[in-house]
Motif scaffolding. Structure first.
Motif, PDB file in Angstrom:
ATOM      1  N   THR A  96       0.849  -1.199   0.000  1.00  0.00           N
ATOM      2  CA  THR A  96       0.000   0.000   0.000  1.00  0.00           C
ATOM      3  C   THR A  96       0.882   1.247   0.000  1.00  0.00           C
ATOM      4  OG1 THR A  96      -1.840  -1.100   1.092  1.00  0.00           O
ATOM      5  CG2 THR A  96      -1.726   1.288   1.354  1.00  0.00           C
ATOM      6  N   ILE A  97       1.870   1.246   0.872  1.00  0.00           N
ATOM      7  CA  ILE A  97       2.813   2.368   0.924  1.00  0.00           C
ATOM      8  C   ILE A  97       3.532   2.499  -0.431  1.00  0.00           C
ATOM      9  CG2 ILE A  97       5.004   3.165   1.952  1.00  0.00           C
ATOM     10  CD1 ILE A  97       3.036   3.453   4.079  1.00  0.00           C
ATOM     11  N   ALA A  98       3.910   1.362  -0.981  1.00  0.00           N
ATOM     12  CA  ALA A  98       4.650   1.369  -2.257  1.00  0.00           C
ATOM     13  C   ALA A  98       3.802   1.970  -3.380  1.00  0.00           C
ATOM     14  CB  ALA A  98       5.067  -0.050  -2.616  1.00  0.00           C
ATOM     15  N   ARG A  99       2.548   1.537  -3.475  1.00  0.00           N
ATOM     16  CA  ARG A  99       1.668   2.056  -4.544  1.00  0.00           C
ATOM     17  C   ARG A  99       1.460   3.562  -4.397  1.00  0.00           C
ATOM     18  NH1 ARG A  99      -0.979  -1.437  -7.898  1.00  0.00           N
ATOM     19  NH2 ARG A  99      -1.147  -3.621  -7.268  1.00  0.00           N
ATOM     20  N   ARG A 100       1.326   3.954  -3.162  1.00  0.00           N
ATOM     21  CA  ARG A 100       1.127   5.390  -2.885  1.00  0.00           C
ATOM     22  C   ARG A 100       2.356   6.200  -3.322  1.00  0.00           C
ATOM     23  NH1 ARG A 100       1.969   9.393  -2.294  1.00  0.00           N
ATOM     24  NH2 ARG A 100       1.770  10.945  -0.676  1.00  0.00           N
ATOM     25  N   LEU A 101       3.540   5.691  -3.064  1.00  0.00           N
ATOM     26  CA  LEU A 101       4.766   6.385  -3.477  1.00  0.00           C
ATOM     27  C   LEU A 101       4.951   6.343  -4.994  1.00  0.00           C
ATOM     28  CD1 LEU A 101       7.291   5.344  -0.670  1.00  0.00           C
ATOM     29  CD2 LEU A 101       6.233   7.574  -1.019  1.00  0.00           C
TER      30      LEU A 101
END
Lengths: 124, 169
Positions: B59-64
């Motif tokens: 989730t953090i990765a997609r957001r970044l």
């Protein structure tokens, strides 16, 4: 059904929110789908240059030339009709014949009455 | 104890994350993965199981990634090497132009207030609050319009075969 945190998630996806919200997103099916959708579209469009919106300035009211020409045509036709109506010879109409005979009799009666009144004045 | 466990978990998912990021951003993957792990550690979030932790990391990765695309949107040359694609290739150029034309056509089909939000975000990185102020609407309306635009574009991208069909598009 949409998650109640939907708007918060959209803001977070847009980079306007706290990373702590990632905990909710990772555990919420609806919000995870939102994130995936935005990431996939972002990936697909990463090489497409998006133009800034063109802001339309308020323009002065446009003159509707079509209507103006139509109105002018109506005025010209109207005047033309009036002019032709004036200059055209008035069709002859049979005059209404008054009952002249009866009228003369009435006049005669009135004159007689006046004469009688005058005579009465003379007597007095 | 928590730090050790977190380190173990990071080790378990490091390769998967790097591979995922490499497919998206090529050589920028290493740098981006460092940023993901940094944020994971800073969050101090605790997860009972491995699946929840993995979901959080991605989730953090997609957001970044979304940030990354936005920052590099106007610099396609930075991504050429990463994907082994060459925009000098006429075929790739044609595909890129077709995509750009289709996106532009889709944006023109949308209500102006919806396409405006997307254009402001993509071209000038205008904040949602600023967009809401410019349009004279609430923040949630601006957010909703952005989502609507993304949804419409995703439908067009599915039609073009750029994105695979999904259930919730």
């Amino acid at each position: 059904m949409n998650c109640v945190e939907r708007e918060r998630t959209l803001a977070w996806i847009g980079g306007e929110g706290n990373d702590a919200h990632a905990v909710h997103v990772s555990g919420c099916v609806d919000c995870s789908q939102l994130l995936t959708l935005h990431e996939e579209v972002g990936f697909a469009l990463r090489k497409v240059e998006i133009q800034a919106p063109v802001l339309v300035r308020a323009r002065p009211p446009r003159i509707r030339w079509g209507w103006l020409v139509l109105a002018a045509a109506v005025v010209v036709i109207g005047f033309g009709y009036r002019w032709t109506a004036v200059v055209e010879p008035i069709p002859s109409v049979d005059p209404v014949l008054l009952d002249a005979e009866g009228f003369d009799e009435d006049i005669d009666d009135l004159e007689a009455e006046i004469a009688a009144i005058e005579e009465d004045f003379d007597i007095l | 104890m928590h730090a050790v466990r977190l380190e173990d978990r990071i080790d378990r998912h490091r390769d998967a994350l790097t591979a995922f990021l490499r497919r998206r951003v090529g050589s920028d993957a290493e740098e981006l993965s460092q940023e993901v792990w940094l944020r994971v550690v800073r969050s101090q979030a605790r997860f009972a199981d491995e699946a929840a932790f993995r979901a959080f990391v991605f989730t953090i990765a997609r957001r970044l990634l979304i940030d990354h695309y936005r920052k590099h949107q106007r610099k396609p040359e930075m991504l050429e090497e990463a994907e082994g694609q060459d925009l000098e290739n006429p075929e790739n150029q044609l595909v890129a132009h077709q995509l750009a034309d289709r996106v532009d056509a889709e944006l023109r089909k949308m209500k102006p207030e919806i396409s405006q939000v997307f254009r402001w975000r993509a071209s000038e990185q205008v904040s949602f609050q600023e967009i809401a102020d410019r349009q004279g609407v609430g923040l949630n309306t601006a957010l909703g319009r952005m989502h609507r635009a993304v949804q419409k574009l995703s439908e067009a991208l599915v039609d073009l075969g750029v994105l695979p069909p999904g259930e919730d598009r």
